[in-house]
Write a protein that holds these residues in place. Structure first.
Motif, PDB file in Angstrom:
ATOM      1  N   PRO A 277      21.894  16.083 -25.125  1.00  0.00           N
ATOM      2  CA  PRO A 277      22.402  17.523 -23.965  1.00  0.00           C
ATOM      3  C   PRO A 277      21.986  16.739 -22.609  1.00  0.00           C
ATOM      4  CG  PRO A 277      21.437  18.270 -25.275  1.00  0.00           C
ATOM      5  CD  PRO A 277      20.722  17.345 -26.464  1.00  0.00           C
ATOM      6  N   LYS A 278      23.439  16.544 -21.542  1.00  0.00           N
ATOM      7  CA  LYS A 278      22.882  16.284 -20.292  1.00  0.00           C
ATOM      8  C   LYS A 278      21.942  16.694 -20.025  1.00  0.00           C
ATOM      9  CE  LYS A 278      25.281  14.891 -15.924  1.00  0.00           C
ATOM     10  NZ  LYS A 278      24.587  15.110 -15.590  1.00  0.00           N
ATOM     11  N   PRO A 279      21.207  17.626 -19.874  1.00  0.00           N
ATOM     12  CA  PRO A 279      19.863  18.170 -19.303  1.00  0.00           C
ATOM     13  C   PRO A 279      18.521  17.624 -19.790  1.00  0.00           C
ATOM     14  CG  PRO A 279      21.297  20.204 -19.959  1.00  0.00           C
ATOM     15  CD  PRO A 279      21.945  19.018 -20.096  1.00  0.00           C
ATOM     16  N   GLU A 280      18.335  17.336 -20.916  1.00  0.00           N
ATOM     17  CA  GLU A 280      17.608  16.487 -21.891  1.00  0.00           C
ATOM     18  C   GLU A 280      17.924  14.753 -21.182  1.00  0.00           C
ATOM     19  OE1 GLU A 280      16.752  16.807 -25.676  1.00  0.00           O
ATOM     20  OE2 GLU A 280      15.347  14.702 -25.074  1.00  0.00           O
ATOM     21  N   VAL A 281      19.346  14.787 -21.211  1.00  0.00           N
ATOM     22  CA  VAL A 281      19.140  12.943 -20.832  1.00  0.00           C
ATOM     23  C   VAL A 281      19.067  12.833 -19.385  1.00  0.00           C
ATOM     24  CG1 VAL A 281      21.078  10.687 -20.487  1.00  0.00           C
ATOM     25  CG2 VAL A 281      21.595  12.272 -22.609  1.00  0.00           C
ATOM     26  N   ASP A 282      19.155  13.727 -18.375  1.00  0.00           N
ATOM     27  CA  ASP A 282      18.689  13.413 -16.509  1.00  0.00           C
ATOM     28  C   ASP A 282      17.086  13.915 -16.905  1.00  0.00           C
ATOM     29  OD1 ASP A 282      21.390  13.214 -16.019  1.00  0.00           O
ATOM     30  OD2 ASP A 282      21.943  15.647 -15.714  1.00  0.00           O
ATOM     31  N   PHE A 283      16.163  14.905 -17.537  1.00  0.00           N
ATOM     32  CA  PHE A 283      15.203  14.910 -17.135  1.00  0.00           C
ATOM     33  C   PHE A 283      14.421  13.578 -17.543  1.00  0.00           C
ATOM     34  CE2 PHE A 283      11.049  15.375 -19.033  1.00  0.00           C
ATOM     35  CZ  PHE A 283      10.327  16.126 -18.467  1.00  0.00           C
TER      36      PHE A 283
ATOM     37  N   GLY B 248       9.865  15.948 -29.126  1.00  0.00           N
ATOM     38  CA  GLY B 248      10.748  17.216 -29.504  1.00  0.00           C
ATOM     39  C   GLY B 248      10.177  18.112 -30.334  1.00  0.00           C
ATOM     40  N   ARG B 249       9.881  17.204 -31.528  1.00  0.00           N
ATOM     41  CA  ARG B 249       9.005  18.047 -31.981  1.00  0.00           C
ATOM     42  C   ARG B 249       7.664  18.608 -31.927  1.00  0.00           C
ATOM     43  NH1 ARG B 249      10.283  13.922 -36.595  1.00  0.00           N
ATOM     44  NH2 ARG B 249      10.495  12.847 -35.195  1.00  0.00           N
ATOM     45  N   TRP B 250       7.131  17.416 -31.081  1.00  0.00           N
ATOM     46  CA  TRP B 250       5.835  18.211 -30.686  1.00  0.00           C
ATOM     47  C   TRP B 250       5.407  18.799 -29.870  1.00  0.00           C
ATOM     48  CZ3 TRP B 250       3.783  18.557 -25.891  1.00  0.00           C
ATOM     49  CH2 TRP B 250       2.111  18.238 -25.992  1.00  0.00           C
ATOM     50  N   ALA B 251       7.103  19.530 -28.841  1.00  0.00           N
ATOM     51  CA  ALA B 251       7.237  20.443 -28.346  1.00  0.00           C
ATOM     52  C   ALA B 251       7.119  21.860 -28.695  1.00  0.00           C
ATOM     53  CB  ALA B 251       8.104  20.092 -26.838  1.00  0.00           C
ATOM     54  N   GLN B 252       8.366  21.325 -29.653  1.00  0.00           N
ATOM     55  CA  GLN B 252       8.309  22.888 -30.455  1.00  0.00           C
ATOM     56  C   GLN B 252       7.382  22.970 -31.409  1.00  0.00           C
ATOM     57  OE1 GLN B 252      10.959  22.104 -33.932  1.00  0.00           O
ATOM     58  NE2 GLN B 252      12.401  23.750 -33.817  1.00  0.00           N
ATOM     59  N   ALA B 253       6.472  21.657 -31.706  1.00  0.00           N
ATOM     60  CA  ALA B 253       5.216  22.908 -32.792  1.00  0.00           C
ATOM     61  C   ALA B 253       4.841  23.401 -31.381  1.00  0.00           C
ATOM     62  CB  ALA B 253       4.746  21.972 -33.932  1.00  0.00           C
ATOM     63  N   HIS B 254       4.414  23.633 -30.343  1.00  0.00           N
ATOM     64  CA  HIS B 254       3.167  23.623 -29.742  1.00  0.00           C
ATOM     65  C   HIS B 254       4.092  25.051 -29.001  1.00  0.00           C
ATOM     66  CE1 HIS B 254       0.849  20.187 -30.024  1.00  0.00           C
ATOM     67  NE2 HIS B 254      -0.112  20.899 -29.539  1.00  0.00           N
ATOM     68  N   GLY B 255       5.496  24.925 -28.895  1.00  0.00           N
ATOM     69  CA  GLY B 255       6.035  26.720 -28.448  1.00  0.00           C
ATOM     70  C   GLY B 255       6.718  26.038 -27.299  1.00  0.00           C
ATOM     71  N   LEU B 256       6.462  25.111 -27.105  1.00  0.00           N
ATOM     72  CA  LEU B 256       7.060  24.417 -25.182  1.00  0.00           C
ATOM     73  C   LEU B 256       8.470  23.608 -25.495  1.00  0.00           C
ATOM     74  CD1 LEU B 256       3.721  22.853 -24.850  1.00  0.00           C
ATOM     75  CD2 LEU B 256       4.415  24.646 -23.582  1.00  0.00           C
ATOM     76  N   PRO B 257       8.962  23.739 -24.294  1.00  0.00           N
ATOM     77  CA  PRO B 257      10.406  23.272 -23.790  1.00  0.00           C
ATOM     78  C   PRO B 257      10.267  21.635 -24.645  1.00  0.00           C
ATOM     79  CG  PRO B 257       9.596  23.512 -21.404  1.00  0.00           C
ATOM     80  CD  PRO B 257       8.633  24.430 -22.422  1.00  0.00           C
ATOM     81  N   ARG B 258      11.305  20.871 -24.686  1.00  0.00           N
ATOM     82  CA  ARG B 258      11.588  19.633 -25.724  1.00  0.00           C
ATOM     83  C   ARG B 258      10.050  18.427 -24.439  1.00  0.00           C
ATOM     84  NH1 ARG B 258      14.406  17.412 -29.868  1.00  0.00           N
ATOM     85  NH2 ARG B 258      14.581  15.196 -29.108  1.00  0.00           N
ATOM     86  N   TYR B 259      11.604  19.329 -23.119  1.00  0.00           N
ATOM     87  CA  TYR B 259      10.940  17.933 -21.737  1.00  0.00           C
ATOM     88  C   TYR B 259       9.492  17.995 -21.559  1.00  0.00           C
ATOM     89  CZ  TYR B 259      10.048  22.227 -18.853  1.00  0.00           C
ATOM     90  OH  TYR B 259       9.989  23.006 -18.075  1.00  0.00           O
ATOM     91  N   GLU B 260       8.819  19.086 -22.368  1.00  0.00           N
ATOM     92  CA  GLU B 260       7.280  19.010 -21.902  1.00  0.00           C
ATOM     93  C   GLU B 260       6.385  17.597 -23.023  1.00  0.00           C
ATOM     94  OE1 GLU B 260       5.423  19.677 -19.248  1.00  0.00           O
ATOM     95  OE2 GLU B 260       5.961  21.303 -19.092  1.00  0.00           O
ATOM     96  N   GLY B 261       7.588  17.742 -24.278  1.00  0.00           N
ATOM     97  CA  GLY B 261       7.001  16.819 -24.738  1.00  0.00           C
ATOM     98  C   GLY B 261       7.417  15.164 -24.356  1.00  0.00           C
ATOM     99  N   HIS B 262       8.451  15.288 -23.436  1.00  0.00           N
ATOM    100  CA  HIS B 262       8.843  14.094 -23.279  1.00  0.00           C
ATOM    101  C   HIS B 262       7.885  13.493 -22.316  1.00  0.00           C
ATOM    102  CE1 HIS B 262      11.943  13.810 -25.144  1.00  0.00           C
ATOM    103  NE2 HIS B 262      13.111  14.508 -24.848  1.00  0.00           N
ATOM    104  N   ARG B 263       7.087  14.351 -21.027  1.00  0.00           N
ATOM    105  CA  ARG B 263       6.083  14.347 -19.857  1.00  0.00           C
ATOM    106  C   ARG B 263       5.068  13.407 -20.678  1.00  0.00           C
ATOM    107  NH1 ARG B 263       7.089  18.164 -15.694  1.00  0.00           N
ATOM    108  NH2 ARG B 263       6.705  19.885 -16.817  1.00  0.00           N
ATOM    109  N   LYS B 264       4.611  14.770 -21.507  1.00  0.00           N
ATOM    110  CA  LYS B 264       3.113  14.111 -22.386  1.00  0.00           C
ATOM    111  C   LYS B 264       3.704  12.966 -23.028  1.00  0.00           C
ATOM    112  CE  LYS B 264      -1.237  15.299 -24.458  1.00  0.00           C
ATOM    113  NZ  LYS B 264      -1.426  14.945 -25.295  1.00  0.00           N
ATOM    114  N   GLY B 265       4.097  12.615 -23.758  1.00  0.00           N
ATOM    115  CA  GLY B 265       4.846  10.824 -24.058  1.00  0.00           C
ATOM    116  C   GLY B 265       4.615   9.919 -23.132  1.00  0.00           C
TER     117      GLY B 265
END
Ligand code: IPE
Ligand code: IPE
Ligand code: MG
Length: 236
Positions: free
Chosen positions: A65-71, A16-33
Motif C-alpha cells: 500500500p502506498k502509505p507504507e511505501v511512502d513511509f 510488520g509481524r513484530w509490530a503486530q505482535a506488540h499491538g503497534l502499526p506496521r510502521y513502528e516495526g520499520h522504525r525499530k528495524g
C-alpha cells in the motif's frame, strides 16, 4: 573466532509481524528495524566483518500500500541524512544497490551525496539494497552489456559479466542471514549468493541483536565451504 565471514548480507524481515505482535502499526516495526540496522553495523565492525549489506526494500515491495511505501522512502531518506556525519567520521564507505532511478528524487540525492562523500574509504563497507531485485539486475546488466561496443559476447566470462551487476565492486556475500523464520531469498543477490552460506532465524528483525549475530557467525565458522571441491581428508 575461527573463520569470520568477509561479507554478511542481511534480509531484514519481520518488521510488520513484530509490530503486530506488540499491538503497534506496521510502521513502528520499520522504525525499530532502522535502529537495529545501526546497532548491527557497529557489532559487525567490532567483530572484524569488512562488508555488510542490508536488504531494505525489494523491487516487489513497491506493490505494498502506498502509505507504507511512502513511509519507508521517508524513513530511508531520514536515516541516510541522520547517519551521514557518523559514516563520514568513522570512514565507512556507503553504497546503494538496486534500481535507484525509480526512488523518490530526494532519496536519490541523499544516496548520491553519501556515496560520493564516502567513496574514498576502504576499511568498512555498508551497502543498502533499495528497490533491489536480482532479476531486474540481470536484465539491466544484459542491456548494458549489449550496448557496450567492446564486448565480445561469445568470449564472456563470469568475471566479465559481473562487472555489469550493481555489485561489481563488492565481494560475493559469504553469509546471508534472514530473520523472521522465512526460508527464502525473495529475489535477493541470486547470482552473488551462488556459494553463500544461508542462516535463518525465527527472530523478527526488530529483535535481532548481538547474541544472534554472534551465533550466526559462529555457525558459519563451523561450516565447511567446499565450492565444488572435495574435502582433502576424504581424497584417498
Ligand atoms: C521487512 O519487514 C521490511 C521490508 C520488506 C520493507 P516486513 O515489512 O516484510 O515485515 P513482515 O514480513 O510483514 O513481518
Ligand atoms: C524481503 O522481504 C525484502 C526485504 C526484507 C526488504 P519480503 O517481506 O518482501 O519478502 P516475502 O514477500 O516474504 O518473500
Ligand atoms: Mg516480510
Amino acid at each position: 573466532m575461527s573463520c569470520v565471514p568477509v561479507h554478511i548480507a542481511f534480509i531484514m524481515d519481520g518488521n510488520g509481524r513484530w509490530a503486530q505482535a506488540h499491538g503497534l502499526p506496521r510502521y513502528e516495526g520499520h522504525r525499530k528495524g532502522a535502529s537495529v540496522l545501526k546497532k548491527v553495523l557497529r557489532i559487525a565492525e567490532k567483530n572484524g566483518i569488512k562488508y555488510v549489506t542490508f536488504f531494505a526494500f525489494s523491487s516487489e515491495n513497491f506493490s505494498r500500500p502506498k502509505p507504507e511505501v511512502d513511509f519507508l522512502m521517508n524513513l530511508f531518506e531520514r536515516f541516510l541524512k541522520k547517519y551521514h556525519k557518523i559514516l563520514c567520521e568513522k570512514k565507512i564507505r556507503f553504497r546503494a544497490i538496486g534500481n535507484l532511478l525509480q526512488l523518490p528524487i530526494n532519496l536519490q540525492f541523499a544516496i548520491e551525496e553519501l556515496t560520493q562523500n564516502t567513496a574514498h574509504f576502504d576499511s568498512f563497507h555498508i551497502t543498502i539494497a533499495l528497490n533491489y531485485g536480482a532479476r531486474n539486475e540481470v536484465i539491466q546488466a544484459i542491456g548494458n552489456l549489449l550496448e557496450d561496443k567492446d564486448i565480445k559476447v561469445k568470449k564472456l566470462t563470469w568475471e566479465g559479466f559481473e562487472q555489469y551487476l550493481y555489485t561489481k565492486d563488492l565481494p560475493d556475500p559469504d553469509l546471508i542471514i534472514r530473520t523472521s523464520g522465512e526460508q527464502r531469498l525473495s529475489n535477493f543477490l541470486l547470482l552473488q549468493s551462488a556459494y553463500a552460506e544461508l542462516y535463518f532465524t525465527k527472530t523478527y528483525w526488530p529483535d535481532f541483536n548481538e547474541k544472534e549475530l554472534l551465533s550466526a557467525i559462529k555457525d558459519y565458522g563451523a561450516r565447511e565451504r567446499r565450492m565444488g571441491k572435495i574435502n582433502d581428508k576424504t581424497s584417498n
